[in-house]
Write a protein that holds these residues in place. Structure first.
Motif, short mmCIF file in Angstrom:
data_model
loop_
_atom_site.label_atom_id
_atom_site.label_comp_id
_atom_site.label_asym_id
_atom_site.label_seq_id
_atom_site.Cartn_x
_atom_site.Cartn_y
_atom_site.Cartn_z
N ALA A 128 2.25 -5.78 -3.49
CA ALA A 128 3.57 -5.89 -3.04
C ALA A 128 4.35 -6.57 -3.59
O ALA A 128 4.24 -7.60 -4.10
CB ALA A 128 3.78 -6.27 -1.39
N THR A 129 5.69 -6.30 -3.99
CA THR A 129 6.77 -6.72 -4.75
C THR A 129 7.95 -6.26 -4.30
O THR A 129 8.14 -5.05 -3.97
CB THR A 129 6.53 -6.66 -6.24
N ASP A 130 8.90 -7.03 -4.30
CA ASP A 130 10.36 -6.76 -4.20
C ASP A 130 11.43 -7.10 -5.12
O ASP A 130 12.36 -7.06 -5.19
CB ASP A 130 10.89 -6.65 -2.55
N GLY A 131 10.90 -8.17 -5.92
CA GLY A 131 11.56 -8.80 -7.05
C GLY A 131 12.47 -9.97 -6.51
O GLY A 131 13.08 -10.64 -7.33
N ARG A 132 12.90 -10.03 -5.34
CA ARG A 132 13.74 -11.02 -4.78
C ARG A 132 12.88 -12.11 -3.90
O ARG A 132 13.39 -13.40 -3.98
CB ARG A 132 15.01 -10.43 -3.93
N ALA A 162 0.93 -1.22 -0.07
CA ALA A 162 -0.12 0.01 0.06
C ALA A 162 0.81 1.17 -0.02
O ALA A 162 0.29 2.57 -0.34
CB ALA A 162 -1.10 0.00 1.25
N THR A 163 2.32 0.99 0.43
CA THR A 163 3.05 2.43 0.06
C THR A 163 3.73 2.49 -0.88
O THR A 163 4.37 3.63 -1.23
CB THR A 163 3.90 2.42 1.36
N GLY A 164 3.50 1.52 -2.08
CA GLY A 164 4.34 1.56 -3.18
C GLY A 164 3.61 2.39 -4.09
O GLY A 164 2.53 3.04 -4.27
N VAL A 192 1.88 -7.73 -17.55
CA VAL A 192 1.78 -8.11 -18.88
C VAL A 192 3.01 -8.67 -19.50
O VAL A 192 4.01 -7.97 -19.50
CB VAL A 192 1.04 -7.12 -19.83
N GLY A 193 3.05 -9.84 -20.02
CA GLY A 193 4.41 -10.32 -20.87
C GLY A 193 5.24 -11.16 -19.76
O GLY A 193 6.29 -11.50 -20.06
N VAL A 194 4.93 -11.24 -18.63
CA VAL A 194 5.46 -12.14 -17.59
C VAL A 194 5.91 -13.43 -18.03
O VAL A 194 7.00 -14.15 -17.64
CB VAL A 194 5.18 -12.23 -16.22
N ASP A 195 5.14 -14.07 -19.12
CA ASP A 195 5.31 -15.31 -19.47
C ASP A 195 6.15 -15.37 -20.79
O ASP A 195 6.39 -16.37 -21.36
CB ASP A 195 4.05 -16.01 -19.83
N ARG A 196 6.60 -14.11 -21.14
CA ARG A 196 7.46 -14.00 -22.55
C ARG A 196 8.83 -13.00 -22.40
O ARG A 196 9.62 -13.49 -23.12
CB ARG A 196 6.71 -13.22 -23.53
N VAL A 197 8.83 -12.37 -21.20
CA VAL A 197 10.16 -11.68 -21.01
C VAL A 197 11.05 -12.40 -20.18
O VAL A 197 10.68 -12.62 -19.03
CB VAL A 197 9.71 -10.26 -20.73
N PRO A 198 12.32 -12.57 -20.62
CA PRO A 198 13.17 -13.39 -19.64
C PRO A 198 14.14 -12.81 -18.60
O PRO A 198 15.20 -12.92 -18.66
CB PRO A 198 14.24 -14.20 -20.83
N LEU A 199 13.08 -11.74 -18.06
CA LEU A 199 13.93 -10.89 -16.68
C LEU A 199 13.63 -11.68 -15.66
O LEU A 199 12.50 -12.25 -15.53
CB LEU A 199 13.64 -9.70 -16.78
N PRO A 200 14.60 -11.87 -14.80
CA PRO A 200 14.37 -12.34 -13.27
C PRO A 200 13.28 -11.95 -12.57
O PRO A 200 12.45 -12.85 -12.12
CB PRO A 200 15.85 -12.15 -12.61
N TYR A 201 12.92 -10.69 -12.67
CA TYR A 201 11.85 -10.11 -12.02
C TYR A 201 10.42 -10.79 -12.32
O TYR A 201 9.57 -11.19 -11.79
CB TYR A 201 11.98 -8.47 -11.96
#
Length: 176
Positions: free
Chosen positions: A64-68, A10-12, A93-102
């Motif tokens: 909430a997210t921090d990527g790690r 909620a603070t993001g 959108v695209g989390v199933d196609r973009v090869p980034l760790p996040y």
């Protein structure tokens, strides 16, 4: 089912705007944070305070997210949810196609949410992220061109749509 909405993150960037949107719609919403004043205090990774934060909640909008540690946090949240509590997960959108760790983290969380019967809301990246990336790249002598496209969206537009979805879910009118 309880009527209150809990917003993780909620603070993001999105969370702040989403909280305003939910309140403008007259929805009973509370934000969750590890330490921010005025928020329900809970930690998704350790689980501290999570049971209390979920008390009386019918819908959790998980922004909430921090990527790690997103998978760890999602597992903790999902295990703490009651059978009558709904979950709406904010993804990209695209989390199933973009090869980034996040993106891979977000995709893994989507799988956990689907397995639990939760709903997933995918939005494109926000304008301010694209601006931040472009500003950083502008300092380089040569600007690399990404192997994928961006179609950014305004954070307020995403918050408005999430607010409409939350209102519909609360009324029982529309599944996501």
């Amino acid at each position: 089912m309880a009527a209150d909405i809990l917003v993780t993150g909620a603070t993001g960037k999105l969370g702040r705007v989403l909280m305003e949107e939910l309140r403008e719609r007259g929805l009973a919403a509370r934000g969750m944070s590890r330490s921010a004043p005025g928020m329900v205090r809970a930690d998704l990774v350790s689980g501290e305070g999570l049971a209390a934060a979920l008390g009386g909640v019918g819908l959790v909008i998980h922004a909430a997210t921090d990527g790690r540690r997103d998978v760890v946090a999602a597992r903790r949240l999902l295990s703490a949810l009651g059978a009558d509590q709904r979950l709406l997960y904010v993804s990209i959108v695209g989390v199933d196609r973009v090869p980034l760790p996040y993106y891979r983290q977000k995709l893994a969380v989507e799988g956990l949410v689907r397995d639990r019967g939760g709903s997933i809301f995918r939005a494109t990246q926000f304008h301010d992220l694209i601006f931040m990336i472009a500003r950083g790249l502008a300092r380089l002598p040569v600007v690399p061109y990404p192997a994928f496209d961006f179609q950014p969206v305004d954070t307020r537009d995403v918050a408005r749509r999430l607010g409409a979805v939350a209102a519909a879910l609360g009324s029982g009118a529309a599944p996501v």
